[in-house]
Design an enzyme around this catalytic site. Structure first.
Site, short mmCIF file in Angstrom:
data_model
loop_
_atom_site.label_atom_id
_atom_site.label_comp_id
_atom_site.label_asym_id
_atom_site.label_seq_id
_atom_site.Cartn_x
_atom_site.Cartn_y
_atom_site.Cartn_z
N LYS A 126 23.77 7.05 1.98
CA LYS A 126 22.97 7.37 0.95
C LYS A 126 21.39 6.93 1.17
O LYS A 126 20.53 7.60 0.96
CB LYS A 126 23.09 6.92 -0.34
CG LYS A 126 23.65 5.37 -0.45
CD LYS A 126 24.19 5.04 -1.96
CE LYS A 126 24.44 3.56 -2.15
NZ LYS A 126 25.88 3.59 -1.36
N THR A 127 21.36 5.90 2.10
CA THR A 127 20.24 5.38 2.53
C THR A 127 19.51 6.47 3.49
O THR A 127 18.36 6.64 3.40
CB THR A 127 20.22 4.11 3.35
OG1 THR A 127 20.68 3.14 2.20
CG2 THR A 127 18.92 3.49 3.85
N GLU A 170 17.65 5.68 -3.92
CA GLU A 170 18.97 5.50 -3.61
C GLU A 170 19.68 4.88 -4.74
O GLU A 170 19.27 3.87 -5.18
CB GLU A 170 19.04 4.76 -2.43
CG GLU A 170 20.48 4.36 -2.18
CD GLU A 170 20.66 3.40 -0.71
OE1 GLU A 170 21.50 2.50 -0.80
OE2 GLU A 170 19.69 3.35 -0.14
#
Length: 466
Positions: A126-127, A170
């Site tokens: 996700k980052t 995020e």
């Protein structure tokens, strides 16, 4: 750890905020955005950092070490992260004084303030995916506000205040806080059960993702390849679900992935195909790029333009980040702290190391994860790395568990000649350097403080080359 009570009210007006754990990448980004709003910021962390010094240069009142005296008299809200202990003196002082104490996710919710929100969630990736979406939007001329869990390398920051109505974040599933946000577009990279200390069961973990996705007001963008994501997708009632990945039935399909060196690929959508390439390695990044392209498509952008924009992504800090080369040995750092992430990081390294070997320097993260997954870590490390050095467990918010050390991981290797458990960091750095030879990659792996051993490794490898 302190479990957030997301039902607690958030102050309508905040003029002064104190951040406990202000040095973390996510918390420092939030603090910076509060400064952007003209809000007075103070905070503390257990050790100094570049992020803290940067905030201080912008006028924040920061302290190294936690002490009740750090809490200003006129603070409106105290923002905390789940990494702090319930006995934290600043947390306790705020509670005694009746100051609003809010979780970082609530502070982020307050910052979003009704803007159109793109929330990126998933157990892994996700980052990087958030960084890709932000980079691509900026490349096509948009100016989103964003908060990422890591520094976007090309921007040098983990957060930024933009002028558009778009807000990209995020979103963290570890404590259920991603359910707090009023998401317009939800991007789900994968659904790999983790953080079961919070969720309690695999079923509850999956249900959390279903609720997160179904609550999105505009669209759900979700992996077509990940088994967990497919299970979640099958349970969705959302009218607009866009799948992405290598699967033949993906709405946004990626094919022709070439991983030798920087990864290249082709993205297909509605009969069109556009080829692209990234400056970062790994097949997983080609799939992450397809997810970012799918988000841009749902926001109304053209496929060709979306792919070209995602190509601008140059990585995020602590994701396969090169720190130096000594005696012909390259030393990298990666945030990977779950077997799936370690597998992806080492697979990416394999595509670019050439004839060299991969030496993994692994720091297990949390006693609970190590106890539950030490066999999986050993299997991945043994299959992907040529040699592995295992450090002791980084406990983070957890108390030690008797018998749970890095030796659990090393002991699960089938070939003990390819692994060594070394608890002492200087000895670990010296040993790692002693087995490395020109052309090898040394990669530190973990989301704790393992990156701090890199200067010791570089020194042990030899002097800086002219």
């Amino acid at each position: 750890m302190i479990r957030p009570d997301l039902s607690l009210p958030i102050p309508a007006d905040i003029t002064a905020a104190h951040f406990i754990g202000i040095g973390g990448s996510g918390m420092s980004g939030l603090a910076g955005m509060f400064l952007d709003r003209g809000i007075r910021v103070s905070g503390s962390d257990r050790s100094d950092s570049e992020a803290m010094r940067g905030l201080a240069a912008r006028g924040a009142d920061v302290h190294v070490g936690h002490d009740a005296s750090n809490l200003p008299d006129d603070v409106d809200a105290v923002v905390f992260t789940g990494a702090i202990w319930p006995e934290n003196p600043e947390y306790l002082r705020a509670k005694e004084r009746g100051v609003a104490v809010i979780h970082r996710s609530q502070a982020l919710h307050w910052l979003v303030g009704g803007r159109r929100l793109v929330s990126v969630a998933g157990a892994h990736g996700k980052t990087t995916s958030t960084g890709m979406v932000v980079t691509a939007l900026r490349a096509i001329g948009a100016d989103p506000t964003f908060v990422n869990g890591g520094v976007i390398a090309s921007l040098g920051v983990s957060s930024g205040t933009g002028s558009d109505d778009l807000f990209v974040i995020e979103a963290d599933e570890s404590d259920g806080s991603f359910l707090l946000y009023d998401t317009a577009v939800a991007l789900i990279t994968n659904v790999d059960p983790d953080h079961l200390d919070h969720w309690g069961s695999r079923e509850a973990f999956y249900d959390g993702f279903v609720r997160f996705a179904d609550a999105a007001s505009q669209a759900v963008v979700i992996s077509s390849d990940d088994p967990g994501a497919r299970e979640v997708a099958d349970a969705l009632r959302h009218p607009h679900v866009v799948s992405f990945g290598e699967a033949a039935d993906a709405d946004v399909r990626v094919t022709d992935i070439v991983t030798e060196g920087p990864v290249s690929f082709t993205v297909h959508h509605e009969g069109r195909a556009v080829s692209g390439a990234l400056s970062v390695p790994g097949a997983h990044n080609a799939i992450n790029a397809a997810g970012a392209v799918a988000v841009l498509l749902t926001l109304g952008h053209d496929l060709e333009r979306a792919v070209r924009a995602v190509e601008e992504f140059g990585g995020t800090v602590r994701r396969f980040e090169l720190h130096g080369i000594r005696s012909g040995v390259s030393v990298y750092d990666d945030y990977a702290h779950h077997p799936t992430e370690v597998d992806a990081a080492l697979a990416a390294a394999r595509t670019v190391v050439g004839d060299g070997r991969i030496i993994a320097l692994h720091q297990p993260h949390t006693y609970s994860r190590t106890q539950a997954m030490y066999r999986e870590f050993a299997e991945v490390l043994e299959s992907r790395a040529d040699q592995t050095v295992v450090l002791d467990v980084y406990g983070a918010r957890e108390d030690p568990v008797p018998g749970v050390t890095g030796a659990l991981v090393s002991g699960a290797f089938g070939d003990q000649d390819r692994v060594r458990f070394v608890a002492d960091w200087q000895q670990a750095a010296d040993y790692t350097a002693s087995i490395a030879r020109p052309g090898d990659y040394i990669i530190t792996l973990g989301c704790g403080d393992v990156y701090r051993i890199i200067p010791q490794v570089l020194e042990a490898l030899g002097p800086v080359e002219d």
